[in-house]
Design a protein around this motif. Structure first.
Motif, mmCIF file in Angstrom:
data_model
loop_
_atom_site.group_PDB
_atom_site.id
_atom_site.type_symbol
_atom_site.label_atom_id
_atom_site.label_comp_id
_atom_site.label_asym_id
_atom_site.label_seq_id
_atom_site.Cartn_x
_atom_site.Cartn_y
_atom_site.Cartn_z
ATOM 1 N N TYR A 84 35.632 34.547 43.442
ATOM 2 C CA TYR A 84 37.005 34.241 43.048
ATOM 3 C C TYR A 84 37.191 34.461 41.544
ATOM 4 O O TYR A 84 38.155 35.090 41.115
ATOM 5 N N LEU A 85 36.257 33.952 40.750
ATOM 6 C CA LEU A 85 36.390 34.098 39.303
ATOM 7 C C LEU A 85 36.306 35.566 38.889
ATOM 8 O O LEU A 85 37.078 36.027 38.048
ATOM 9 N N ILE A 86 35.405 36.303 39.506
ATOM 10 C CA ILE A 86 35.282 37.733 39.209
ATOM 11 C C ILE A 86 36.592 38.440 39.537
ATOM 12 O O ILE A 86 37.114 39.218 38.736
ATOM 13 N N ASN A 87 37.126 38.152 40.706
ATOM 14 C CA ASN A 87 38.377 38.767 41.140
ATOM 15 C C ASN A 87 39.517 38.443 40.180
ATOM 16 O O ASN A 87 40.283 39.327 39.780
ATOM 17 N N GLN A 88 39.637 37.193 39.788
ATOM 18 C CA GLN A 88 40.704 36.797 38.873
ATOM 19 C C GLN A 88 40.552 37.482 37.522
ATOM 20 O O GLN A 88 41.529 37.967 36.951
ATOM 21 N N ALA A 89 39.334 37.519 37.003
ATOM 22 C CA ALA A 89 39.105 38.138 35.691
ATOM 23 C C ALA A 89 39.495 39.611 35.711
ATOM 24 O O ALA A 89 40.240 40.081 34.846
ATOM 25 N N VAL A 90 39.008 40.336 36.699
ATOM 26 C CA VAL A 90 39.269 41.769 36.730
ATOM 27 C C VAL A 90 40.740 42.054 37.023
ATOM 28 O O VAL A 90 41.362 42.875 36.350
ATOM 29 N N ASN A 91 41.304 41.362 37.989
ATOM 30 C CA ASN A 91 42.705 41.624 38.343
ATOM 31 C C ASN A 91 43.669 41.269 37.222
ATOM 32 O O ASN A 91 44.660 41.970 37.019
ATOM 33 N N GLU A 92 43.400 40.197 36.503
ATOM 34 C CA GLU A 92 44.354 39.726 35.502
ATOM 35 C C GLU A 92 44.034 40.154 34.074
ATOM 36 O O GLU A 92 44.933 40.345 33.274
ATOM 37 N N LEU A 93 42.763 40.293 33.744
ATOM 38 C CA LEU A 93 42.395 40.580 32.347
ATOM 39 C C LEU A 93 42.036 42.036 32.094
ATOM 40 O O LEU A 93 42.207 42.527 30.974
ATOM 41 N N CYS A 94 41.517 42.715 33.096
ATOM 42 C CA CYS A 94 41.114 44.119 32.900
ATOM 43 C C CYS A 94 41.372 44.935 34.163
ATOM 44 O O CYS A 94 40.446 45.476 34.762
ATOM 45 N N PRO A 95 42.643 45.022 34.566
ATOM 46 C CA PRO A 95 42.954 45.716 35.821
ATOM 47 C C PRO A 95 42.522 47.179 35.854
ATOM 48 O O PRO A 95 42.337 47.733 36.934
ATOM 49 N N ALA A 96 42.313 47.791 34.715
ATOM 50 C CA ALA A 96 41.836 49.178 34.697
ATOM 51 C C ALA A 96 40.433 49.287 35.292
ATOM 52 O O ALA A 96 40.006 50.374 35.686
ATOM 53 N N GLN A 97 39.723 48.163 35.405
ATOM 54 C CA GLN A 97 38.363 48.182 35.938
ATOM 55 C C GLN A 97 38.294 47.783 37.416
ATOM 56 O O GLN A 97 37.204 47.638 37.965
ATOM 57 N N ILE A 98 39.448 47.629 38.053
ATOM 58 C CA ILE A 98 39.446 47.267 39.476
ATOM 59 C C ILE A 98 38.673 48.304 40.282
ATOM 60 O O ILE A 98 37.869 47.958 41.159
ATOM 61 N N TRP A 99 38.881 49.574 39.999
ATOM 62 C CA TRP A 99 38.194 50.623 40.736
ATOM 63 C C TRP A 99 36.678 50.509 40.567
ATOM 64 O O TRP A 99 35.921 50.639 41.535
ATOM 65 N N GLN A 100 36.229 50.254 39.347
ATOM 66 C CA GLN A 100 34.792 50.106 39.094
ATOM 67 C C GLN A 100 34.233 48.924 39.893
ATOM 68 O O GLN A 100 33.160 49.020 40.494
ATOM 69 N N LEU A 101 34.959 47.823 39.919
ATOM 70 C CA LEU A 101 34.503 46.653 40.678
ATOM 71 C C LEU A 101 34.435 46.986 42.163
ATOM 72 O O LEU A 101 33.462 46.644 42.839
ATOM 73 N N ARG A 102 35.445 47.652 42.673
ATOM 74 C CA ARG A 102 35.447 48.029 44.100
ATOM 75 C C ARG A 102 34.276 48.944 44.417
ATOM 76 O O ARG A 102 33.651 48.820 45.473
ATOM 77 N N GLN A 103 33.999 49.867 43.541
ATOM 78 C CA GLN A 103 32.876 50.776 43.773
ATOM 79 C C GLN A 103 31.548 50.016 43.815
ATOM 80 O O GLN A 103 30.700 50.286 44.654
ATOM 81 N N SER A 104 31.386 49.063 42.913
ATOM 82 C CA SER A 104 30.115 48.332 42.880
ATOM 83 C C SER A 104 29.994 47.350 44.039
ATOM 84 O O SER A 104 28.896 46.978 44.429
ATOM 85 N N ALA A 105 31.137 46.953 44.624
ATOM 86 C CA ALA A 105 31.118 46.011 45.751
ATOM 87 C C ALA A 105 31.083 46.709 47.108
ATOM 88 O O ALA A 105 30.884 46.060 48.128
ATOM 89 N N ALA A 106 31.230 48.030 47.105
ATOM 90 C CA ALA A 106 31.241 48.771 48.372
ATOM 91 C C ALA A 106 29.931 48.520 49.133
ATOM 92 O O ALA A 106 28.850 48.640 48.582
ATOM 93 N N GLY A 107 30.062 48.119 50.361
ATOM 94 C CA GLY A 107 28.884 47.892 51.201
ATOM 95 C C GLY A 107 28.234 46.527 51.004
ATOM 96 O O GLY A 107 27.246 46.218 51.654
ATOM 97 N N TYR A 108 28.770 45.719 50.092
ATOM 98 C CA TYR A 108 28.170 44.401 49.850
ATOM 99 C C TYR A 108 28.338 43.510 51.071
ATOM 100 O O TYR A 108 29.403 43.472 51.683
ATOM 101 N N THR A 109 27.288 42.827 51.441
ATOM 102 C CA THR A 109 27.358 41.830 52.505
ATOM 103 C C THR A 109 26.750 40.534 51.984
ATOM 104 O O THR A 109 25.841 40.556 51.138
ATOM 105 N N LEU A 110 27.281 39.435 52.474
ATOM 106 C CA LEU A 110 26.760 38.138 52.055
ATOM 107 C C LEU A 110 25.301 37.999 52.478
ATOM 108 O O LEU A 110 24.952 38.371 53.601
ATOM 109 N N PRO A 111 24.469 37.457 51.603
ATOM 110 C CA PRO A 111 23.081 37.224 51.977
ATOM 111 C C PRO A 111 23.010 36.222 53.146
ATOM 112 O O PRO A 111 23.853 35.352 53.268
ATOM 113 N N ALA A 112 22.014 36.403 53.957
ATOM 114 C CA ALA A 112 21.855 35.518 55.132
ATOM 115 C C ALA A 112 21.474 34.116 54.738
ATOM 116 O O ALA A 112 20.991 33.801 53.730
#
Length: 112
Positions: A84-112
């Motif tokens: 949540y904090l990561i999402n808020q920071a990127v969306n509100e403070l540095c929206p130009a980096q949303i694409w970079q965040l999405r790329q790094s999160a692609a394929g991420y799954t919660l640890p078991a």
């Protein structure tokens, strides 16, 4: 709780006269100071932390590592608290980096 609400109210007053370019900071502050668990001592600390998240995303820190760092910083095992904090920071403070965040999160799954 009253102190947090008072701090948020003061932040609104302080930022109300700021140029509209800072409206994203207000949204970020509201979202991370009202939600329990972060306990920032003041608006400057909250903004500083948010911008540090932006810096880490800009430095291409992997999403899994970034979530782990935020969880460690706030002494929680709750994935959603970190995400949540990561999402808020990127969306509100540095929206130009949303694409970079999405790329790094692609394929991420919660640890078991």
């Amino acid at each position: 709780m009253k102190r947090i609400l008072a701090a948020v109210a003061l932040s609104f007053v302080a930022l109300a006269g700021a140029p509209s370019a800072h409206a994203d900071q207000v949204a970020y502050l509201v979202n991370v100071t009202v939600r329990p668990g972060y306990n920032f001592p003041n608006a400057d600390a909250a903004l500083g932390y948010g911008y540090s998240v932006c810096d880490r995303v800009g430095a291409k820190t992997g999403y899994a590592q970034l979530v782990d760092e935020v969880k460690r910083d706030f002494n929680t095992v709750d994935y959603y608290q970190g995400a949540y904090l990561i999402n808020q920071a990127v969306n509100e403070l540095c929206p130009a980096q949303i694409w970079q965040l999405r790329q790094s999160a692609a394929g991420y799954t919660l640890p078991a």
